[in-house]
Design an enzyme around this catalytic site. Structure first.
Site, PDB file in Angstrom:
ATOM      1  CB  SER A   1       5.788   3.035   5.865  1.00 35.74           C
ATOM      2  OG  SER A   1       5.852   3.890   4.739  1.00 35.74           O
TER       3      SER A   1
ATOM      4  CB  SER B   1      -1.280   7.752   3.528  1.00 34.01           C
ATOM      5  OG  SER B   1      -1.285   6.404   3.122  1.00 34.01           O
TER       6      SER B   1
ATOM      7  CD  GLU C   1       1.949   5.959   5.047  1.00 31.87           C
ATOM      8  OE1 GLU C   1       0.937   5.705   4.382  1.00 31.87           O
ATOM      9  OE2 GLU C   1       3.106   5.725   4.657  1.00 31.87           O
TER      10      GLU C   1
ATOM     11  CE1 TYR D   1      -3.781   2.430   0.617  1.00 31.69           C
ATOM     12  CE2 TYR D   1      -2.200   3.460   2.100  1.00 31.69           C
ATOM     13  CZ  TYR D   1      -3.378   3.511   1.385  1.00 31.69           C
ATOM     14  OH  TYR D   1      -4.148   4.641   1.426  1.00 31.69           O
TER      15      TYR D   1
ATOM     16  NE  ARG E   1      -6.170  11.893   2.973  1.00 28.61           N
ATOM     17  CZ  ARG E   1      -5.701  10.986   2.127  1.00 28.61           C
ATOM     18  NH1 ARG E   1      -4.553  10.391   2.392  1.00 28.61           N
ATOM     19  NH2 ARG E   1      -6.357  10.675   1.028  1.00 28.61           N
TER      20      ARG E   1
END
Length: 327
Positions: free
Chosen positions: A233, A202, A240, A121, A179
């Site tokens: 990550s 995220s 994150e 991801y 974000r």
């Protein structure tokens, strides 16, 4: 007794809004070509929490994952890249990547495939964009999810990974995150409106890092279900935090200038899902009775105590402290 506090919060929010609106912004390609979309409850989002069916989903993964690889090349390529990275990091031991921080052991139940899913991801590949675009539409109907959503495995693994990583937090641990969004300028709802982000979102504990993701819309968020995933990550330096699609928020303040980024400030409210265990219901519950927990499909709000604590946090530090790179 809360009237003065609420008044202070409103005044502070208005002051922040005036400061934002007073700034001038250059017209850029970002402003000219970014798309606009409403910020609402994202009713078409697929928001399954898999309450009561995690074991059944895990048992179904080998066949389901293979099937999705065959029809979704972006997913297959992204998974292969993440699997290779996971093997390398596992060989390095407790110190991952460029981080010098010794990672704590993963929580009970956390498997290799959870780590691979998080790496897939967060990787710099087309997977992230295509996956979230599909998540935002997969909940338009149960049939659409079952027939057209080819990310069922990834959705489940990300959801369960966040649940496992957040389990050690006992009560919800709320944190301020930032974000940045590229390519979308959200049309903010009015203050007090309840919204969801519509996909796995995220964010970063550092506002400067968040701006690297994009500045068409910039969010400041108090989240209670978002979980730090730094150690899992592809880019641990970004600090994150990953927010699930079913977390609900209240709009505290928002601005959408004619030029420059929209800025939206959200406070956690609770969670809401319209779906639960849909794949298992389809595969196993037609031929025999299934006893699944449907509690996730109802709205759940934070307790009064946690709501008050969030309000105190806003009053103590301001909704989003003005620091270099934020305003």
């Amino acid at each position: 007794m809360w009237v003065p506090a609420v008044a202070n919060l409103l005044l502070l929010s208005l002051g922040l809004l005036e400061a934002i609106q007073a700034q001038s912004h250059l017209v850029t390609r970002r402003d000219l070509f970014s798309q606009e979309t409403p910020l609402d409850m994202a009713p078409a989002s697929f928001d399954d929490q898999y309450v009561g069916c995690a074991a059944a989903m895990t048992a179904a993964l080998p066949h389901l994952n293979l099937t999705e690889f065959q029809v979704n090349k972006v997913y297959a390529d992204g998974w292969a890249l993440a699997s290779s990275q996971w093997r390398e990091r596992s060989a390095w031991g407790p110190e991952w990547g460029l981080s010098t921080t010794r990672l704590p052991p993963p929580p009970a139940g956390f498997r290799d495939e959870h780590g691979v899913a998080l790496l897939a991801y967060t990787a710099n590949s087309p997977l992230h964009k295509e996956f979230n675009a599909a998540v935002r539409q997969a909940g338009r109907s149960r049939a659409h999810y079952l027939q057209h959503f080819s990310f069922k495995t990834l959705h489940f693994l990300l959801t369960e990974a966040l649940q496992l990583l957040g389990r050690d937090q006992r009560m919800p641990r709320c944190r301020q995150v930032f974000r940045g969004v590229h390519g979308l300028r959200f049309r903010p709802a009015g203050p007090g409106t309840t919204v969801r982000l519509g996909g796995f979102a995220s964010a970063s504990l550092k506002n400067v890092a968040a701006q690297q993701f994009g500045e068409d819309t910039f969010f400041g968020i108090w989240t209670c279900l978002g979980v730090p995933i730094q150690g899992y990550s592809f880019f641990p330096g970004e600090e994150e935090v990953l927010i699930p699609p079913f977390e609900t928020f209240q709009v505290i303040n928002a601005s959408r200038p004619a030029q420059g980024p929209a800025r939206i400030y959200l406070k956690a409210l609770g969670k809401r899902s319209s779906y639960n265990c849909e794949y298992i219901k389809e595969m196993q519950c037609k031929s025999r009775p299934c006893h699944l927990d449907n509690s996730a499909s109802a709205q759940e709000r934070l307790s009064t105590a946690w709501s008050l604590l969030l309000l105190l946090a806003f009053l103590a530090v301001g909704p989003f402290p003005g620091s270099p790179g934020l305003f």
